[in-house]
Design a protein around this motif. Structure first.
Motif, PDB file in Angstrom:
ATOM      1  N   ASP A  73       0.865  -1.171   0.000  1.00  0.00           N
ATOM      2  CA  ASP A  73       0.000   0.000   0.000  1.00  0.00           C
ATOM      3  C   ASP A  73       0.908   1.229   0.000  1.00  0.00           C
ATOM      4  O   ASP A  73       1.745   1.389   0.877  1.00  0.00           O
ATOM      5  CB  ASP A  73      -0.863  -0.014   1.261  1.00  0.00           C
ATOM      6  N   ILE A  74       0.734   2.102  -1.004  1.00  0.00           N
ATOM      7  CA  ILE A  74       1.546   3.317  -1.080  1.00  0.00           C
ATOM      8  C   ILE A  74       0.668   4.567  -0.986  1.00  0.00           C
ATOM      9  O   ILE A  74       1.086   5.659  -1.353  1.00  0.00           O
ATOM     10  CB  ILE A  74       2.392   3.347  -2.367  1.00  0.00           C
ATOM     11  N   SER A  75      -0.534   4.408  -0.455  1.00  0.00           N
ATOM     12  CA  SER A  75      -1.492   5.512  -0.459  1.00  0.00           C
ATOM     13  C   SER A  75      -1.055   6.720   0.356  1.00  0.00           C
ATOM     14  O   SER A  75      -1.503   7.832   0.091  1.00  0.00           O
ATOM     15  CB  SER A  75      -2.862   5.020   0.026  1.00  0.00           C
ATOM     16  N   ASN A  76      -0.200   6.544   1.327  1.00  0.00           N
ATOM     17  CA  ASN A  76       0.256   7.675   2.135  1.00  0.00           C
ATOM     18  C   ASN A  76       1.730   7.981   1.915  1.00  0.00           C
ATOM     19  O   ASN A  76       2.398   8.482   2.819  1.00  0.00           O
ATOM     20  CB  ASN A  76      -0.005   7.396   3.620  1.00  0.00           C
ATOM     21  N   CYS A  77       2.221   7.695   0.719  1.00  0.00           N
ATOM     22  CA  CYS A  77       3.662   7.813   0.462  1.00  0.00           C
ATOM     23  C   CYS A  77       4.005   8.774  -0.657  1.00  0.00           C
ATOM     24  O   CYS A  77       5.087   8.691  -1.230  1.00  0.00           O
ATOM     25  CB  CYS A  77       4.235   6.441   0.141  1.00  0.00           C
ATOM     26  N   TYR A  78       3.131   9.677  -1.003  1.00  0.00           N
ATOM     27  CA  TYR A  78       3.402  10.567  -2.127  1.00  0.00           C
ATOM     28  C   TYR A  78       4.111  11.834  -1.659  1.00  0.00           C
ATOM     29  O   TYR A  78       3.549  12.905  -1.606  1.00  0.00           O
ATOM     30  CB  TYR A  78       2.117  10.918  -2.885  1.00  0.00           C
TER      31      TYR A  78
END
Length: 167
Positions: A45-50
């Motif tokens: 999950d990369i949803s909070n990694c931008y």
């Protein structure tokens, strides 16, 4: 300086997407997510990694992994769904400021799926990185690439969604 990114011709790109579709059977959708991942794989999950910090860290560690997974002269594919695709010499520098993208300082195709599917694949598709923009995931597959990333875990890849080992 030769950065090693070679733009594919329309015909090469057509053949590559045809091969990709036969191997992965993708179903691009905003609501029905495809299951087109060879094993073994780990999906994150990369949803909070931008953030710039996360993306640059992942780019640096991916470039190193690509170099460790290839031999001199071996190329990988960099695919951006609905956009130009490239053959990349992984042993050459992966600069953040390539001449035709100096405006934003990113790779030609970002390691982060920023609105489109982004894929980085071995030339024989035996390993790769699959970025899904709507699912907000990065999937790394293939023993060789997983082994390289296990040594230098990118900050972005900390929340595992799914892990499937070879049987």
């Amino acid at each position: 300086m030769d950065y090693g990114w070679i733009l594919l011709t329309d015909e090469e790109e057509k053949e590559l997407w045809s091969k990709f579709n036969k191997v992965f059977h993708p179903r691009p959708s905003k609501s029905i997510f495809p299951s087109y991942i060879p094993t073994p794989f780990i999906q994150y999950d990369i949803s909070n990694c931008y953030t710039e910090e996360f993306i640059q860290d992942f780019e640096d560690k991916a470039a190193s992994a690509f170099q460790n997974c290839t031999t001199p002269g071996e190329h990988i594919y960099a695919l951006d769904w609905q956009h130009d695709c490239y053959l990349v010499d992984a042993r050459k520098e992966f600069p953040r400021h390539v001449p035709w993208r100096v405006d934003n300082g990113e790779w030609i195709i970002s390691i982060y799926p920023d609105g489109d599917y982004h894929f980085f694949l071995a030339s024989d598709f035996s390993w790769g990185i699959l970025g899904h923009p709507w699912e907000n995931t990065i999937t790394i597959y293939g023993d060789k690439l997983l082994s390289c990333f296990s040594k230098t875990q990118p900050m972005m890849l900390h929340k595992v969604i799914k892990r499937i080992e070879d049987s």
